[in-house]
Design a protein around this motif. Structure first.
Motif, PDB file in Angstrom:
ATOM      1  N   TYR A   1       0.793  -1.221   0.000  1.00 49.94           N
ATOM      2  CA  TYR A   1       0.000   0.000   0.000  1.00 49.94           C
ATOM      3  C   TYR A   1       0.833   1.283   0.000  1.00 49.94           C
ATOM      4  O   TYR A   1       0.279   2.381   0.097  1.00 49.94           O
ATOM      5  CB  TYR A   1      -0.953  -0.005   1.201  1.00 49.94           C
ATOM      6  CG  TYR A   1      -1.958  -1.137   1.116  1.00 49.94           C
ATOM      7  CD1 TYR A   1      -2.963  -1.128   0.160  1.00 49.94           C
ATOM      8  CD2 TYR A   1      -1.865  -2.244   1.971  1.00 49.94           C
ATOM      9  CE1 TYR A   1      -3.870  -2.170   0.066  1.00 49.94           C
ATOM     10  CE2 TYR A   1      -2.774  -3.285   1.886  1.00 49.94           C
ATOM     11  CZ  TYR A   1      -3.774  -3.246   0.931  1.00 49.94           C
ATOM     12  OH  TYR A   1      -4.676  -4.294   0.837  1.00 49.94           O
ATOM     13  N   LYS A   2       2.151   1.129  -0.127  1.00 44.66           N
ATOM     14  CA  LYS A   2       3.067   2.275  -0.223  1.00 44.66           C
ATOM     15  C   LYS A   2       2.926   3.238   0.951  1.00 44.66           C
ATOM     16  O   LYS A   2       3.143   4.450   0.814  1.00 44.66           O
ATOM     17  CB  LYS A   2       2.841   3.032  -1.542  1.00 44.66           C
ATOM     18  CG  LYS A   2       2.808   2.160  -2.784  1.00 44.66           C
ATOM     19  CD  LYS A   2       4.070   1.327  -2.934  1.00 44.66           C
ATOM     20  CE  LYS A   2       4.018   0.438  -4.172  1.00 44.66           C
ATOM     21  NZ  LYS A   2       5.178  -0.471  -4.263  1.00 44.66           N
ATOM     22  N   ALA A   3       2.563   2.698   2.107  1.00 40.83           N
ATOM     23  CA  ALA A   3       2.425   3.521   3.302  1.00 40.83           C
ATOM     24  C   ALA A   3       3.800   3.894   3.842  1.00 40.83           C
ATOM     25  O   ALA A   3       4.761   3.134   3.687  1.00 40.83           O
ATOM     26  CB  ALA A   3       1.630   2.768   4.366  1.00 40.83           C
ATOM     27  N   PRO A   4       3.919   5.042   4.494  1.00 42.12           N
ATOM     28  CA  PRO A   4       5.205   5.451   5.087  1.00 42.12           C
ATOM     29  C   PRO A   4       5.459   4.699   6.388  1.00 42.12           C
ATOM     30  O   PRO A   4       5.399   5.257   7.487  1.00 42.12           O
ATOM     31  CB  PRO A   4       5.013   6.947   5.323  1.00 42.12           C
ATOM     32  CG  PRO A   4       3.538   7.099   5.551  1.00 42.12           C
ATOM     33  CD  PRO A   4       2.886   6.083   4.639  1.00 42.12           C
ATOM     34  N   ALA A   5       5.730   3.409   6.262  1.00 45.46           N
ATOM     35  CA  ALA A   5       5.936   2.547   7.426  1.00 45.46           C
ATOM     36  C   ALA A   5       7.337   1.959   7.370  1.00 45.46           C
ATOM     37  O   ALA A   5       7.864   1.677   6.298  1.00 45.46           O
ATOM     38  CB  ALA A   5       4.895   1.432   7.450  1.00 45.46           C
ATOM     39  N   MET A   6       7.934   1.762   8.531  1.00 44.06           N
ATOM     40  CA  MET A   6       9.286   1.208   8.623  1.00 44.06           C
ATOM     41  C   MET A   6       9.248  -0.126   9.359  1.00 44.06           C
ATOM     42  O   MET A   6       9.016  -0.181  10.571  1.00 44.06           O
ATOM     43  CB  MET A   6      10.213   2.184   9.353  1.00 44.06           C
ATOM     44  CG  MET A   6      11.569   1.620   9.735  1.00 44.06           C
ATOM     45  SD  MET A   6      12.539   0.933   8.349  1.00 44.06           S
ATOM     46  CE  MET A   6      12.890   2.418   7.405  1.00 44.06           C
ATOM     47  N   ALA A   7       9.436  -1.196   8.617  1.00 39.86           N
ATOM     48  CA  ALA A   7       9.490  -2.532   9.222  1.00 39.86           C
ATOM     49  C   ALA A   7      10.902  -2.789   9.730  1.00 39.86           C
ATOM     50  O   ALA A   7      11.870  -2.650   8.975  1.00 39.86           O
ATOM     51  CB  ALA A   7       9.096  -3.585   8.192  1.00 39.86           C
ATOM     52  N   VAL A   8      11.017  -3.169  10.985  1.00 43.22           N
ATOM     53  CA  VAL A   8      12.328  -3.404  11.594  1.00 43.22           C
ATOM     54  C   VAL A   8      12.499  -4.885  11.898  1.00 43.22           C
ATOM     55  O   VAL A   8      11.916  -5.411  12.848  1.00 43.22           O
ATOM     56  CB  VAL A   8      12.505  -2.578  12.880  1.00 43.22           C
ATOM     57  CG1 VAL A   8      13.864  -2.873  13.520  1.00 43.22           C
ATOM     58  CG2 VAL A   8      12.390  -1.088  12.575  1.00 43.22           C
ATOM     59  N   ASP A   9      13.286  -5.564  11.069  1.00 46.27           N
ATOM     60  CA  ASP A   9      13.645  -6.956  11.344  1.00 46.27           C
ATOM     61  C   ASP A   9      15.061  -6.970  11.924  1.00 46.27           C
ATOM     62  O   ASP A   9      15.604  -5.927  12.277  1.00 46.27           O
ATOM     63  CB  ASP A   9      13.532  -7.814  10.083  1.00 46.27           C
ATOM     64  CG  ASP A   9      14.574  -7.446   9.033  1.00 46.27           C
ATOM     65  OD1 ASP A   9      15.334  -6.465   9.230  1.00 46.27           O
ATOM     66  OD2 ASP A   9      14.634  -8.145   8.008  1.00 46.27           O
ATOM     67  N   THR A  10      15.647  -8.147  12.032  1.00 46.06           N
ATOM     68  CA  THR A  10      16.973  -8.237  12.645  1.00 46.06           C
ATOM     69  C   THR A  10      18.033  -7.480  11.841  1.00 46.06           C
ATOM     70  O   THR A  10      18.946  -6.881  12.422  1.00 46.06           O
ATOM     71  CB  THR A  10      17.408  -9.707  12.796  1.00 46.06           C
ATOM     72  OG1 THR A  10      17.360 -10.362  11.517  1.00 46.06           O
ATOM     73  CG2 THR A  10      16.502 -10.443  13.764  1.00 46.06           C
TER      74      THR A  10
ATOM     75  N   LYS B   1      17.198  -0.206  21.989  1.00 43.16           N
ATOM     76  CA  LYS B   1      17.170  -1.485  22.683  1.00 43.16           C
ATOM     77  C   LYS B   1      16.130  -2.448  22.133  1.00 43.16           C
ATOM     78  O   LYS B   1      16.226  -3.663  22.350  1.00 43.16           O
ATOM     79  CB  LYS B   1      16.896  -1.258  24.171  1.00 43.16           C
ATOM     80  CG  LYS B   1      17.917  -0.359  24.865  1.00 43.16           C
ATOM     81  CD  LYS B   1      19.332  -0.922  24.780  1.00 43.16           C
ATOM     82  CE  LYS B   1      20.321  -0.031  25.530  1.00 43.16           C
ATOM     83  NZ  LYS B   1      21.717  -0.513  25.391  1.00 43.16           N
ATOM     84  N   THR B   2      15.140  -1.937  21.431  1.00 41.51           N
ATOM     85  CA  THR B   2      14.066  -2.777  20.898  1.00 41.51           C
ATOM     86  C   THR B   2      13.779  -2.387  19.450  1.00 41.51           C
ATOM     87  O   THR B   2      14.080  -1.251  19.036  1.00 41.51           O
ATOM     88  CB  THR B   2      12.774  -2.610  21.712  1.00 41.51           C
ATOM     89  OG1 THR B   2      12.284  -1.256  21.547  1.00 41.51           O
ATOM     90  CG2 THR B   2      13.013  -2.898  23.195  1.00 41.51           C
ATOM     91  N   PRO B   3      13.178  -3.290  18.678  1.00 38.95           N
ATOM     92  CA  PRO B   3      12.788  -2.941  17.308  1.00 38.95           C
ATOM     93  C   PRO B   3      11.853  -1.736  17.252  1.00 38.95           C
ATOM     94  O   PRO B   3      11.958  -0.907  16.344  1.00 38.95           O
ATOM     95  CB  PRO B   3      12.097  -4.214  16.809  1.00 38.95           C
ATOM     96  CG  PRO B   3      12.754  -5.312  17.586  1.00 38.95           C
ATOM     97  CD  PRO B   3      12.972  -4.733  18.952  1.00 38.95           C
ATOM     98  N   LEU B   4      10.951  -1.628  18.211  1.00 40.00           N
ATOM     99  CA  LEU B   4      10.020  -0.499  18.213  1.00 40.00           C
ATOM    100  C   LEU B   4      10.764   0.814  18.444  1.00 40.00           C
ATOM    101  O   LEU B   4      10.459   1.831  17.802  1.00 40.00           O
ATOM    102  CB  LEU B   4       8.948  -0.685  19.293  1.00 40.00           C
ATOM    103  CG  LEU B   4       7.889   0.427  19.389  1.00 40.00           C
ATOM    104  CD1 LEU B   4       7.169   0.592  18.061  1.00 40.00           C
ATOM    105  CD2 LEU B   4       6.898   0.123  20.508  1.00 40.00           C
ATOM    106  N   ALA B   5      11.750   0.797  19.332  1.00 37.75           N
ATOM    107  CA  ALA B   5      12.547   2.004  19.565  1.00 37.75           C
ATOM    108  C   ALA B   5      13.311   2.393  18.305  1.00 37.75           C
ATOM    109  O   ALA B   5      13.391   3.581  17.950  1.00 37.75           O
ATOM    110  CB  ALA B   5      13.513   1.781  20.724  1.00 37.75           C
ATOM    111  N   ALA B   6      13.863   1.406  17.610  1.00 45.66           N
ATOM    112  CA  ALA B   6      14.563   1.674  16.353  1.00 45.66           C
ATOM    113  C   ALA B   6      13.606   2.226  15.311  1.00 45.66           C
ATOM    114  O   ALA B   6      13.929   3.182  14.588  1.00 45.66           O
ATOM    115  CB  ALA B   6      15.223   0.391  15.852  1.00 45.66           C
ATOM    116  N   GLU B   7      12.428   1.622  15.214  1.00 42.81           N
ATOM    117  CA  GLU B   7      11.416   2.085  14.256  1.00 42.81           C
ATOM    118  C   GLU B   7      11.081   3.554  14.492  1.00 42.81           C
ATOM    119  O   GLU B   7      11.017   4.355  13.548  1.00 42.81           O
ATOM    120  CB  GLU B   7      10.158   1.234  14.383  1.00 42.81           C
ATOM    121  CG  GLU B   7       9.016   1.688  13.483  1.00 42.81           C
ATOM    122  CD  GLU B   7       7.707   0.966  13.774  1.00 42.81           C
ATOM    123  OE1 GLU B   7       6.641   1.547  13.505  1.00 42.81           O
ATOM    124  OE2 GLU B   7       7.750  -0.185  14.271  1.00 42.81           O
TER     125      GLU B   7
END
Length: 230
Positions: free
Chosen positions: A131-140, A156-162
């Protein structure tokens, strides 16, 4: 290098050198991408691409997958990581799509996360790729590389990085920046032994800067020790 300068350098470099970065998962519909991303958790895209042709041949749409059983799905995905759980998630996901979303992969991240097997990372992938949304997926890969380069400050967490990445990256680059970071982590900035000697962005990388400083300090200490022993 200041954080804003590092972000500008990161976007400028990859915009010029990898302007068409995209997922390496093979798919032809939003449904297929959703299945592939669920399967890819803690597994390689290469392995998933080996599994999905037969899986999609047997289950070409949401309806056929929803009508199946975890036991049958398992026979198609036994070679991926955690096949028991993933087979249950896939059938449950398809049934939820039919019952709550008329068989259509939803656009909103909150709706996507209501599906079995779909966490925030998977939801962000679907939202950004489909959907070309401005979203940032954070994997390893994204988590590791963003911290090493210095785009994030000891998240410290993927959410913090996101949250840090979303804050500082231009909105229009978020979706593709996810792929830039993944691909750089997959082929250059490896987890155990990053290929710094091959890396084209050491000049903007905090990890490389700090590694050189450590090397200089160790060399100076060795020199002092040699003088003391002479």
């Amino acid at each position: 290098m200041l954080k804003k300068e590092r972000y500008r350098a990161f976007v400028a470099y990859f915009s010029a050198h990898n302007p068409n970065a995209q997922t390496e998962l093979n798919y032809s519909t939003p449904y297929e991408l959703l299945v592939a991303v669920i399967l890819s958790a803690q597994c390689t895209d290469k392995r998933i691409n080996q599994v999905t042709p037969a899986l999609f041949s047997r289950f070409p749409d949401v309806e056929s997958l929803a009508a199946s059983t975890p036991e049958e799905v398992f026979t198609y995905i036994r070679s991926v990581s955690y096949p028991n759980n993933k087979s249950k998630h896939l059938v449950g996901m398809a049934q939820k799509l039919l019952s709550d979303f008329d068989g259509v992969v939803p656009e909103k991240i909150d709706d996507l996360q209501k599906l079995p097997g779909v966490g925030r990372k998977t939801a962000n992938v679907i939202a950004s790729v489909v959907y070309k949304a401005p979203a940032m997926a954070v994997d390893t890969h994204v988590f590791r590389v963003a911290n090493r380069i210095g785009l994030t400050n000891n998240a410290k967490t993927p959410l913090a990085a996101e949250r840090q990445l979303v804050k500082y990256l231009p909105e229009e680059t978020l979706a593709i920046a996810h792929h830039w970071l993944i691909l750089h982590g997959r082929y250059i900035c490896l987890a155990r032994k990053p290929k710094c000697e091959e890396c084209p962005i050491t000049w903007m990388c905090r990890y490389y800067e700090e590694s050189r400083e450590v090397g200089k300090s160790e060399g100076q200490e060795d020199g002092k020790q040699d003088l003391a022993n002479s």
